[in-house]
Write a protein that holds these residues in place. Structure first.
Motif, PDB file in Angstrom:
ATOM      1  N   ILE A 157      36.131  46.466  65.461  1.00  0.00           N
ATOM      2  CA  ILE A 157      35.465  45.363  64.992  1.00  0.00           C
ATOM      3  C   ILE A 157      34.453  45.669  64.089  1.00  0.00           C
ATOM      4  CG2 ILE A 157      33.739  43.672  65.906  1.00  0.00           C
ATOM      5  CD1 ILE A 157      35.344  43.957  68.787  1.00  0.00           C
ATOM      6  N   ALA A 158      33.561  46.798  64.241  1.00  0.00           N
ATOM      7  CA  ALA A 158      32.708  47.160  63.449  1.00  0.00           C
ATOM      8  C   ALA A 158      32.995  47.471  61.962  1.00  0.00           C
ATOM      9  CB  ALA A 158      31.713  48.230  63.914  1.00  0.00           C
ATOM     10  N   LEU A 159      34.438  48.239  61.783  1.00  0.00           N
ATOM     11  CA  LEU A 159      35.177  48.393  60.588  1.00  0.00           C
ATOM     12  C   LEU A 159      35.464  47.058  60.103  1.00  0.00           C
ATOM     13  CD1 LEU A 159      35.969  50.643  58.987  1.00  0.00           C
ATOM     14  CD2 LEU A 159      38.100  50.652  60.077  1.00  0.00           C
ATOM     15  N   TRP A 160      36.009  46.021  60.836  1.00  0.00           N
ATOM     16  CA  TRP A 160      36.111  44.744  60.022  1.00  0.00           C
ATOM     17  C   TRP A 160      35.153  44.357  59.453  1.00  0.00           C
ATOM     18  CZ3 TRP A 160      40.455  42.011  58.696  1.00  0.00           C
ATOM     19  CH2 TRP A 160      41.791  42.498  59.030  1.00  0.00           C
ATOM     20  N   ILE A 161      34.063  44.206  60.205  1.00  0.00           N
ATOM     21  CA  ILE A 161      32.782  43.821  59.614  1.00  0.00           C
ATOM     22  C   ILE A 161      32.366  44.573  58.390  1.00  0.00           C
ATOM     23  CG2 ILE A 161      30.197  43.370  59.963  1.00  0.00           C
ATOM     24  CD1 ILE A 161      31.129  42.997  63.135  1.00  0.00           C
ATOM     25  N   ALA A 162      32.302  45.908  58.448  1.00  0.00           N
ATOM     26  CA  ALA A 162      32.178  46.714  57.386  1.00  0.00           C
ATOM     27  C   ALA A 162      33.115  46.255  56.115  1.00  0.00           C
ATOM     28  CB  ALA A 162      32.398  48.306  57.542  1.00  0.00           C
ATOM     29  N   MET A 163      34.421  46.022  56.336  1.00  0.00           N
ATOM     30  CA  MET A 163      35.186  45.825  55.348  1.00  0.00           C
ATOM     31  C   MET A 163      34.780  44.226  54.582  1.00  0.00           C
ATOM     32  SD  MET A 163      39.317  44.988  55.232  1.00  0.00           S
ATOM     33  CE  MET A 163      38.729  43.598  56.014  1.00  0.00           C
ATOM     34  N   LEU A 164      34.499  43.312  55.418  1.00  0.00           N
ATOM     35  CA  LEU A 164      34.143  42.082  54.933  1.00  0.00           C
ATOM     36  C   LEU A 164      33.050  42.001  54.256  1.00  0.00           C
ATOM     37  CD1 LEU A 164      35.588  39.992  58.061  1.00  0.00           C
ATOM     38  CD2 LEU A 164      36.511  40.106  56.020  1.00  0.00           C
ATOM     39  N   THR A 165      31.766  42.554  54.589  1.00  0.00           N
ATOM     40  CA  THR A 165      30.655  42.821  53.994  1.00  0.00           C
ATOM     41  C   THR A 165      30.898  43.622  52.858  1.00  0.00           C
ATOM     42  OG1 THR A 165      29.898  44.595  55.490  1.00  0.00           O
ATOM     43  CG2 THR A 165      29.138  42.407  55.955  1.00  0.00           C
ATOM     44  N   ALA A 166      31.541  44.425  52.685  1.00  0.00           N
ATOM     45  CA  ALA A 166      31.882  45.198  51.565  1.00  0.00           C
ATOM     46  C   ALA A 166      32.372  44.597  50.514  1.00  0.00           C
ATOM     47  CB  ALA A 166      32.809  46.674  51.532  1.00  0.00           C
ATOM     48  N   THR A 167      33.493  43.587  50.853  1.00  0.00           N
ATOM     49  CA  THR A 167      33.955  42.967  49.870  1.00  0.00           C
ATOM     50  C   THR A 167      33.030  41.769  49.455  1.00  0.00           C
ATOM     51  OG1 THR A 167      36.216  43.029  50.986  1.00  0.00           O
ATOM     52  CG2 THR A 167      36.225  41.266  49.812  1.00  0.00           C
ATOM     53  N   ILE A 168      32.408  40.939  50.242  1.00  0.00           N
ATOM     54  CA  ILE A 168      31.434  39.950  49.967  1.00  0.00           C
ATOM     55  C   ILE A 168      30.445  40.464  48.967  1.00  0.00           C
ATOM     56  CG2 ILE A 168      29.582  38.192  50.611  1.00  0.00           C
ATOM     57  CD1 ILE A 168      31.809  37.795  53.179  1.00  0.00           C
ATOM     58  N   SER A 169      29.789  41.675  49.327  1.00  0.00           N
ATOM     59  CA  SER A 169      28.550  42.347  48.718  1.00  0.00           C
ATOM     60  C   SER A 169      29.178  42.754  47.451  1.00  0.00           C
ATOM     61  CB  SER A 169      27.914  43.331  49.399  1.00  0.00           C
ATOM     62  OG  SER A 169      28.801  44.429  49.549  1.00  0.00           O
ATOM     63  N   GLY A 170      30.431  43.348  47.208  1.00  0.00           N
ATOM     64  CA  GLY A 170      31.189  43.678  45.999  1.00  0.00           C
ATOM     65  C   GLY A 170      31.199  42.797  44.968  1.00  0.00           C
ATOM     66  N   ILE A 171      31.624  41.383  45.551  1.00  0.00           N
ATOM     67  CA  ILE A 171      31.831  40.299  44.804  1.00  0.00           C
ATOM     68  C   ILE A 171      30.436  39.878  44.269  1.00  0.00           C
ATOM     69  CG2 ILE A 171      32.320  37.846  44.686  1.00  0.00           C
ATOM     70  CD1 ILE A 171      34.681  38.648  46.691  1.00  0.00           C
ATOM     71  N   ASP A 172      29.254  40.001  45.256  1.00  0.00           N
ATOM     72  CA  ASP A 172      28.010  39.657  44.806  1.00  0.00           C
ATOM     73  C   ASP A 172      27.681  40.578  43.634  1.00  0.00           C
ATOM     74  OD1 ASP A 172      25.512  38.149  44.817  1.00  0.00           O
ATOM     75  OD2 ASP A 172      24.906  40.177  45.765  1.00  0.00           O
ATOM     76  N   TYR A 173      27.727  41.958  43.580  1.00  0.00           N
ATOM     77  CA  TYR A 173      27.391  42.828  42.637  1.00  0.00           C
ATOM     78  C   TYR A 173      28.219  42.376  41.288  1.00  0.00           C
ATOM     79  CZ  TYR A 173      24.780  46.233  45.167  1.00  0.00           C
ATOM     80  OH  TYR A 173      23.653  46.984  45.839  1.00  0.00           O
ATOM     81  N   TYR A 174      29.300  42.113  41.294  1.00  0.00           N
ATOM     82  CA  TYR A 174      30.202  41.755  40.127  1.00  0.00           C
ATOM     83  C   TYR A 174      29.437  40.477  39.548  1.00  0.00           C
ATOM     84  CZ  TYR A 174      33.785  40.393  36.870  1.00  0.00           C
ATOM     85  OH  TYR A 174      34.524  39.987  35.793  1.00  0.00           O
ATOM     86  N   ARG A 175      29.201  39.469  40.219  1.00  0.00           N
ATOM     87  CA  ARG A 175      28.663  38.048  39.852  1.00  0.00           C
ATOM     88  C   ARG A 175      27.294  38.450  39.173  1.00  0.00           C
ATOM     89  NH1 ARG A 175      24.884  35.334  41.929  1.00  0.00           N
ATOM     90  NH2 ARG A 175      24.929  36.513  44.030  1.00  0.00           N
ATOM     91  N   ARG A 176      26.446  39.299  39.777  1.00  0.00           N
ATOM     92  CA  ARG A 176      25.267  39.489  39.299  1.00  0.00           C
ATOM     93  C   ARG A 176      25.356  40.358  37.879  1.00  0.00           C
ATOM     94  NH1 ARG A 176      21.236  42.325  43.540  1.00  0.00           N
ATOM     95  NH2 ARG A 176      23.278  42.765  44.473  1.00  0.00           N
ATOM     96  N   PHE A 177      26.235  41.386  37.847  1.00  0.00           N
ATOM     97  CA  PHE A 177      26.688  41.822  36.605  1.00  0.00           C
ATOM     98  C   PHE A 177      26.849  41.034  35.605  1.00  0.00           C
ATOM     99  CE2 PHE A 177      29.599  44.255  33.907  1.00  0.00           C
ATOM    100  CZ  PHE A 177      28.823  45.573  33.549  1.00  0.00           C
ATOM    101  N   VAL A 178      27.814  40.280  35.792  1.00  0.00           N
ATOM    102  CA  VAL A 178      28.234  39.407  34.863  1.00  0.00           C
ATOM    103  C   VAL A 178      27.005  38.307  34.243  1.00  0.00           C
ATOM    104  CG1 VAL A 178      29.682  37.121  34.476  1.00  0.00           C
ATOM    105  CG2 VAL A 178      30.698  39.304  35.232  1.00  0.00           C
ATOM    106  N   ARG A 179      26.404  37.731  35.393  1.00  0.00           N
ATOM    107  CA  ARG A 179      25.127  36.941  35.054  1.00  0.00           C
ATOM    108  C   ARG A 179      24.242  37.516  34.081  1.00  0.00           C
ATOM    109  NH1 ARG A 179      21.759  35.308  40.019  1.00  0.00           N
ATOM    110  NH2 ARG A 179      23.869  34.889  40.746  1.00  0.00           N
ATOM    111  N   ILE A 180      23.875  39.029  34.283  1.00  0.00           N
ATOM    112  CA  ILE A 180      23.001  39.747  33.365  1.00  0.00           C
ATOM    113  C   ILE A 180      23.454  39.984  31.946  1.00  0.00           C
ATOM    114  CG2 ILE A 180      21.641  40.514  35.149  1.00  0.00           C
ATOM    115  CD1 ILE A 180      22.796  43.337  34.901  1.00  0.00           C
ATOM    116  N   GLY A 181      24.855  39.636  31.867  1.00  0.00           N
ATOM    117  CA  GLY A 181      25.336  39.860  30.476  1.00  0.00           C
ATOM    118  C   GLY A 181      25.451  41.281  29.941  1.00  0.00           C
ATOM    119  N   VAL A 182      25.513  42.330  30.849  1.00  0.00           N
ATOM    120  CA  VAL A 182      25.821  43.660  30.432  1.00  0.00           C
ATOM    121  C   VAL A 182      27.125  43.773  29.732  1.00  0.00           C
ATOM    122  CG1 VAL A 182      25.620  46.049  31.141  1.00  0.00           C
ATOM    123  CG2 VAL A 182      24.123  44.359  32.275  1.00  0.00           C
TER     124      VAL A 182
END
Length: 182
Positions: A157-182
């Motif tokens: 169960i914890a591994l599922w949570i880790a995988m889901l939060t990894a995916t969501i936070s990865g998308i968030d990092y990408y979104r912030r990366f694109v937003r700052i226009g690097v």
């Protein structure tokens, strides 16, 4: 070398020991009379604890260094990678889940490095803390889950949570990366 950096270096040195303990077939599954799962969980637990302690001490003692800032995330990634790959080898974790988590780590590291090279800092995501805690719980529980079914279920169960939060936070990092226009 200050104490926080020494703790980080210690975490790095625990990584190969963890892999040896988890993947070596010991006679009777005992190491000096102790079940190898308990030894592996203890090594991982101590290593994870140094992650909390080194950052706390560095801030409290005002001993934040460039070496520490570079070494700490590397030590974290080495520890989690070694543990997940070992768990996959032991048939305690699904390879695809480990690949998603580790792929996210690589992608976020690349994005943050590119941004840093351009003088932009992408701060850590609060979701990344949830991911790390769930990874630690998952790994500890899965190591212990070889002997106890309840630990295996908790770890899964914890591994599922880790995988889901990894995916969501990865998308968030990408979104912030694109937003700052690097």
């Amino acid at each position: 070398m200050n104490l926080p950096n020494a703790l980080t270096a210690g975490r790095i040195f625990l990584v190969p020991l963890l892999v040896v303990v988890l993947l070596t077939k010991f006679e009777g599954r005992l190491i000096l009379g102790v079940r190898k799962e308990l030894v592996g969980a203890a090594i991982f637990g101590v290593a994870a604890l140094t992650d909390l302690l080194d950052g706390y001490l560095a801030r409290r003692r005002k001993q934040i260094t460039t070496v520490g800032q570079l070494m700490d995330p590397l030590a974290d990634k080495l520890l989690i990678t070694a543990a997940l790959v070992s768990l996959v080898q032991m048939d305690l974790a699904a390879a695809w889940m480990a690949a998603v988590i580790l792929g996210r780590e690589l992608a976020v590291t690349v994005l943050r490095s590119i941004a840093h090279g351009k003088g932009v800092v992408i701060p850590a995501s609060p979701l990344g803390k949830v991911k790390m805690v769930s990874e630690v719980v998952a790994i500890l529980a899965l190591i212990l889950g070889q002997e106890q079914r309840l630990f295996y279920v908790i770890g899964t169960i914890a591994l599922w949570i880790a995988m889901l939060t990894a995916t969501i936070s990865g998308i968030d990092y990408y979104r912030r990366f694109v937003r700052i226009g690097v």
